[in-house]
Design a protein around this motif. Structure first.
Motif: not given
Length: 236
Positions: A76-80, A85-91, A99-107, A212-217
């Motif tokens: 269900f969540i494995g694609i994330m 990491p790839i999507t959020y890294y540029p920002t 820090l974001a993946f340590l604390t959570g609530n990234i989006a 499961l692939i909608k976001i990646a697509l």
């Protein structure tokens, strides 16, 4: 006199640039060191309670149950695990990602706060200035989140009981509103790309594509479309 000034500028500029590059390299190295160390400690802390309950308190549920739960959750969540990491890294940048993946609530917390901090100092996305500003934004947001969580843990039940039902129902629109605000912020300078991203996202959302692939697509198609347009303009 003019020659001396020009020569001084030519002689001092490279050392200044070298010092700045060296400072950035040190910042990245320390970010990787402390980021990996803190995440490793967090992983150990997460595994400690179930390992204690399983092998010390003799409450192990069995490997079959664990494997079934892991497969179900990963499907269900494995694609994330790869996409985020790839999507959020540029920002977020290097330090911001740790820090974001340590604390959570990234989006719904780290990413918007990082974007807001970068915008506040008028930093170009992807630059070192933007990355540093984003780290401060995420750090402040994380500290605020911890304070709010402590308050909610201590008196959360009482506070929630005071919230009217119509306000509580509005919480369902918080995350879409944040994503819309982030889209508007980044699409302000290049609105045509924002429109393209919105159109692609709406098409994929209402298409019969596996969820499961909608976001990646959506991300892949938007990046491809933007790169194609930039190539036609001769920018790449």
């Amino acid at each position: 006199m003019g020659y001396t000034t020009d020569s001084t500028v030519e002689m001092t500029t490279p050392p200044i640039e070298a010092a700045e590059n060296n400072t950035v390299d040190i910042f990245y190295k320390r970010s990787h060191f402390w980021g990996r160390l803190t995440l490793l400690v967090l992983i150990i802390m997460c595994f400690a309670p179930p390992l204690y309950m399983s092998f010390v308190l003799d409450a192990h549920p069995g490997w079959g149950v664990i494997a079934t739960g892991l497969v179900g959750y990963a499907s269900f969540i494995g694609i994330m695990w790869v996409l985020e990491p790839i999507t959020y890294y540029p920002t977020l940048g290097v330090a911001g990602t740790y820090l974001a993946f340590l604390t959570g609530n990234i989006a719904n917390m780290c990413l918007p706060c990082s974007s807001a901090a970068q915008k506040a100092v008028d930093a170009e996305p992807g630059s070192t200035k933007a990355e540093i500003a984003g780290v401060f934004g995420i750090a402040v947001a994380s500290l605020t989140n911890i304070v709010v969580l402590v308050i909610m843990v201590i008196g959360g039940t009482f506070l929630i009981a005071l919230i009217p039902p119509y306000i509580e129902g509005a919480f369902n629109f918080v995350l879409p509103s944040i994503f819309g605000a982030v889209l508007g912020q980044f699409a302000y300078k290049t609105p045509q790309y924002g429109v393209i991203a919105l159109i692609i996202g709406m098409i994929i959302l209402f298409s019969p594509v596996f969820s499961l692939i909608k976001i990646a697509l959506c991300v892949a198609l938007t990046i491809t479309a933007v790169l194609f347009m930039e190539k036609k303009k001769g920018n790449i």
